[in-house]
Design a protein around this motif. Structure first.
Motif, PDB file in Angstrom:
ATOM      1  N   ALA A  94       0.832  -1.210   0.000  1.00  0.00           N
ATOM      2  CA  ALA A  94       0.000   0.000   0.000  1.00  0.00           C
ATOM      3  C   ALA A  94       0.865   1.258   0.000  1.00  0.00           C
ATOM      4  CB  ALA A  94      -0.926  -0.007   1.210  1.00  0.00           C
ATOM      5  N   ILE A  95       1.932   1.263   0.796  1.00  0.00           N
ATOM      6  CA  ILE A  95       2.826   2.424   0.808  1.00  0.00           C
ATOM      7  C   ILE A  95       3.429   2.628  -0.570  1.00  0.00           C
ATOM      8  CG2 ILE A  95       4.973   3.361   1.772  1.00  0.00           C
ATOM      9  CD1 ILE A  95       4.290   1.905   4.387  1.00  0.00           C
ATOM     10  N   GLU A  96       3.780   1.538  -1.242  1.00  0.00           N
ATOM     11  CA  GLU A  96       4.360   1.641  -2.592  1.00  0.00           C
ATOM     12  C   GLU A  96       3.401   2.346  -3.551  1.00  0.00           C
ATOM     13  OE1 GLU A  96       6.486  -1.149  -6.007  1.00  0.00           O
ATOM     14  OE2 GLU A  96       5.535  -2.091  -4.266  1.00  0.00           O
ATOM     15  N   ARG A  97       2.114   2.093  -3.402  1.00  0.00           N
ATOM     16  CA  ARG A  97       1.135   2.711  -4.306  1.00  0.00           C
ATOM     17  C   ARG A  97       1.085   4.227  -4.138  1.00  0.00           C
ATOM     18  NH1 ARG A  97      -1.805  -2.046  -2.839  1.00  0.00           N
ATOM     19  NH2 ARG A  97      -3.045  -0.942  -1.279  1.00  0.00           N
ATOM     20  N   HIS A  98       1.511   4.731  -2.987  1.00  0.00           N
ATOM     21  CA  HIS A  98       1.430   6.169  -2.732  1.00  0.00           C
ATOM     22  C   HIS A  98       2.739   6.902  -2.989  1.00  0.00           C
ATOM     23  CE1 HIS A  98      -2.615   6.429  -0.935  1.00  0.00           C
ATOM     24  NE2 HIS A  98      -2.381   5.215  -0.477  1.00  0.00           N
ATOM     25  N   SER A 118       3.778  -6.148  -3.845  1.00  0.00           N
ATOM     26  CA  SER A 118       4.930  -5.271  -4.045  1.00  0.00           C
ATOM     27  C   SER A 118       5.530  -5.542  -5.423  1.00  0.00           C
ATOM     28  CB  SER A 118       5.985  -5.498  -2.957  1.00  0.00           C
ATOM     29  OG  SER A 118       5.517  -5.051  -1.699  1.00  0.00           O
ATOM     30  N   ARG A 119       5.907  -4.468  -6.108  1.00  0.00           N
ATOM     31  CA  ARG A 119       6.380  -4.597  -7.485  1.00  0.00           C
ATOM     32  C   ARG A 119       7.887  -4.430  -7.597  1.00  0.00           C
ATOM     33  NH1 ARG A 119       1.968  -1.324  -7.536  1.00  0.00           N
ATOM     34  NH2 ARG A 119       3.249   0.539  -7.857  1.00  0.00           N
ATOM     35  N   ASN A 120       8.438  -3.409  -6.966  1.00  0.00           N
ATOM     36  CA  ASN A 120       9.870  -3.138  -7.116  1.00  0.00           C
ATOM     37  C   ASN A 120      10.628  -3.757  -5.948  1.00  0.00           C
ATOM     38  OD1 ASN A 120      12.244  -2.106  -8.176  1.00  0.00           O
ATOM     39  ND2 ASN A 120      11.993  -0.115  -7.210  1.00  0.00           N
ATOM     40  N   VAL A 121      10.950  -5.042  -6.071  1.00  0.00           N
ATOM     41  CA  VAL A 121      11.569  -5.805  -4.984  1.00  0.00           C
ATOM     42  C   VAL A 121      12.986  -6.215  -5.392  1.00  0.00           C
ATOM     43  CG1 VAL A 121      11.398  -7.842  -3.509  1.00  0.00           C
ATOM     44  CG2 VAL A 121       9.310  -6.679  -4.275  1.00  0.00           C
ATOM     45  N   PRO A 242       0.001  -1.774   9.123  1.00  0.00           N
ATOM     46  CA  PRO A 242      -1.354  -1.428   8.689  1.00  0.00           C
ATOM     47  C   PRO A 242      -1.924  -0.221   9.426  1.00  0.00           C
ATOM     48  CG  PRO A 242      -1.154  -3.789   8.969  1.00  0.00           C
ATOM     49  CD  PRO A 242       0.101  -3.186   9.522  1.00  0.00           C
ATOM     50  N   GLU A 243      -1.607  -0.090  10.717  1.00  0.00           N
ATOM     51  CA  GLU A 243      -2.092   1.071  11.465  1.00  0.00           C
ATOM     52  C   GLU A 243      -1.468   2.355  10.938  1.00  0.00           C
ATOM     53  OE1 GLU A 243      -4.336   3.165  14.249  1.00  0.00           O
ATOM     54  OE2 GLU A 243      -4.504   1.115  13.501  1.00  0.00           O
ATOM     55  N   LEU A 244      -0.194   2.294  10.600  1.00  0.00           N
ATOM     56  CA  LEU A 244       0.484   3.451  10.024  1.00  0.00           C
ATOM     57  C   LEU A 244      -0.157   3.853   8.697  1.00  0.00           C
ATOM     58  CD1 LEU A 244       2.804   5.508   9.935  1.00  0.00           C
ATOM     59  CD2 LEU A 244       4.273   3.690   9.020  1.00  0.00           C
ATOM     60  N   VAL A 245      -0.457   2.874   7.864  1.00  0.00           N
ATOM     61  CA  VAL A 245      -1.101   3.152   6.571  1.00  0.00           C
ATOM     62  C   VAL A 245      -2.479   3.759   6.779  1.00  0.00           C
ATOM     63  CG1 VAL A 245      -2.091   2.047   4.513  1.00  0.00           C
ATOM     64  CG2 VAL A 245       0.208   1.425   5.286  1.00  0.00           C
ATOM     65  N   ARG A 246      -3.244   3.225   7.723  1.00  0.00           N
ATOM     66  CA  ARG A 246      -4.587   3.764   7.993  1.00  0.00           C
ATOM     67  C   ARG A 246      -4.518   5.231   8.394  1.00  0.00           C
ATOM     68  NH1 ARG A 246      -5.182  -1.275  10.514  1.00  0.00           N
ATOM     69  NH2 ARG A 246      -6.697  -2.634   9.510  1.00  0.00           N
ATOM     70  N   GLN A 247      -3.591   5.533   9.284  1.00  0.00           N
ATOM     71  CA  GLN A 247      -3.506   6.912   9.759  1.00  0.00           C
ATOM     72  C   GLN A 247      -2.976   7.855   8.681  1.00  0.00           C
ATOM     73  OE1 GLN A 247      -1.904   7.606  13.677  1.00  0.00           O
ATOM     74  NE2 GLN A 247      -2.544   5.592  14.421  1.00  0.00           N
ATOM     75  N   ALA A 248      -2.092   7.357   7.836  1.00  0.00           N
ATOM     76  CA  ALA A 248      -1.524   8.217   6.803  1.00  0.00           C
ATOM     77  C   ALA A 248      -2.506   8.499   5.683  1.00  0.00           C
ATOM     78  CB  ALA A 248      -0.247   7.582   6.242  1.00  0.00           C
ATOM     79  N   TRP A 249      -3.333   7.500   5.353  1.00  0.00           N
ATOM     80  CA  TRP A 249      -4.230   7.657   4.212  1.00  0.00           C
ATOM     81  C   TRP A 249      -5.678   7.375   4.576  1.00  0.00           C
ATOM     82  CZ3 TRP A 249       0.658   5.264   3.215  1.00  0.00           C
ATOM     83  CH2 TRP A 249       1.562   6.126   2.584  1.00  0.00           C
ATOM     84  N   GLN A 250      -6.049   7.722   5.775  1.00  0.00           N
ATOM     85  CA  GLN A 250      -7.440   7.815   6.203  1.00  0.00           C
ATOM     86  C   GLN A 250      -8.248   6.555   5.901  1.00  0.00           C
ATOM     87  OE1 GLN A 250      -8.752  11.354   4.256  1.00  0.00           O
ATOM     88  NE2 GLN A 250      -7.384  12.669   5.417  1.00  0.00           N
ATOM     89  N   GLY A 251      -7.823   5.468   6.527  1.00  0.00           N
ATOM     90  CA  GLY A 251      -8.642   4.270   6.483  1.00  0.00           C
ATOM     91  C   GLY A 251      -8.185   3.203   5.545  1.00  0.00           C
ATOM     92  N   GLU A 252      -7.261   3.513   4.628  1.00  0.00           N
ATOM     93  CA  GLU A 252      -6.812   2.471   3.696  1.00  0.00           C
ATOM     94  C   GLU A 252      -6.008   1.426   4.448  1.00  0.00           C
ATOM     95  OE1 GLU A 252      -3.837   1.868  -0.122  1.00  0.00           O
ATOM     96  OE2 GLU A 252      -4.658   3.841   0.301  1.00  0.00           O
ATOM     97  N   VAL A 253      -6.223   0.158   4.091  1.00  0.00           N
ATOM     98  CA  VAL A 253      -5.467  -0.937   4.708  1.00  0.00           C
ATOM     99  C   VAL A 253      -4.388  -1.381   3.735  1.00  0.00           C
ATOM    100  CG1 VAL A 253      -5.571  -3.285   5.574  1.00  0.00           C
ATOM    101  CG2 VAL A 253      -7.463  -1.717   5.986  1.00  0.00           C
TER     102      VAL A 253
END
Length: 253
Positions: A94-98, A118-121, A242-253
């Protein structure tokens, strides 16, 4: 899941993640352990309990008893094939998408990051699903299924081995150079589920720090710390990320 978050997320880190353009992540065995995979140094069980992993993961061990080494990796391959990516893997995807640019550098050989999206591994230690020729050091996609253990290379007749980095072997040079470049040019660097003791991968965190990146260290052995350029989070990646992603992007998991 937020009610079960392993740690509270510093607001400064939420903002750093949300604002990061170039993100690099280094992952180790800890994130895969949350998918039920034993770490390399966990005690062996069953048929393998009398062996140390170090006795099965060197070129010398393979030359001494290639059948034994091949069968041990076949056992590990089966375990890894049954494992599923956990929410920590999914959160990194999810972080990669942003992020404008995102590089995931892993010491793991299980392919779980790719299965999570994940794509760029960059795989510093190879991938257990791949096979290469011990003699020619080239990847081999298929071979004769005649029951030989290990099988033989269809080109040169040499023995086949898993495409992983063993003790005493160097990391793939081009892959490590790409990892080094990602560490130098990122503005946010994560170190997740790794002891930070295995070189040269461990040096990537310091490279990123010296280049001015914000550093995030997430594992079960660090003291919690929050500062503008260093965040240490003590907790499991499968709950914290996942909690970090939720807080950064308002609910996204």
């Amino acid at each position: 899941m937020s009610e079960q978050a392993a740690v509270s997320i510093p607001q400064g880190l939420v903002e750093a993640v949300r604002g990061a353009k170039n993100v690099a992540v280094l992952t180790g065995a800890g994130i895969s352990a949350e998918s039920g995979l034993p770490t390399f140094r966990d005690p062996q069980t069953g048929l393998w309990e009398k062996f140390r992993p170090e006795d099965l993961a060197t070129p010398e061990a393979f030359q001494r008893n290639p059948k034994l080494v091949w069968e041990w990796y076949a056992h590990r391959r089966e375990l890894m094939g049954l494992a599923q990516p956990n929410p920590g893997h999914a959160a990194l995807a999810a972080i990669e998408r942003h992020a404008a640019t995102f590089t995931l550098i892993t010491q793991n050989i299980d392919g779980l990051h790719q299965r999570a999206g994940s794509r760029n591994v960059l795989e510093l230690h190879g991938n257990i699903a791949r096979t290469r020729c011990f003699e020619e050091d080239t990847l081999v996609e298929s071979w004769s299924a005649n029951g030989e253990v290990p099988p033989h290379c269809p080109r040169c007749g040499g023995l086949l081995r898993p495409d992983v980095v063993w003790f005493g072997e160097s990391l793939p040079e081009e892959t490590f150079e790409q990892a080094l470049e990602a560490a130098i040019f990122c503005d946010l660097f994560f170190s997740i589920g790794t002891s930070g003791l295995v070189e040269p991968a461990a040096s990537l965190t310091e490279v990123a720090r010296r280049a001015g990146a914000t550093i995030v260290v997430l594992n079960l052995e660090v003291e919690p710390l929050a500062s503008p350029d260093l965040y240490q989070l003590n907790g499991p990646a499968g709950q914290t990320l996942p909690e970090l992603v939720r807080q950064a992007w308002q609910g996204e998991v």
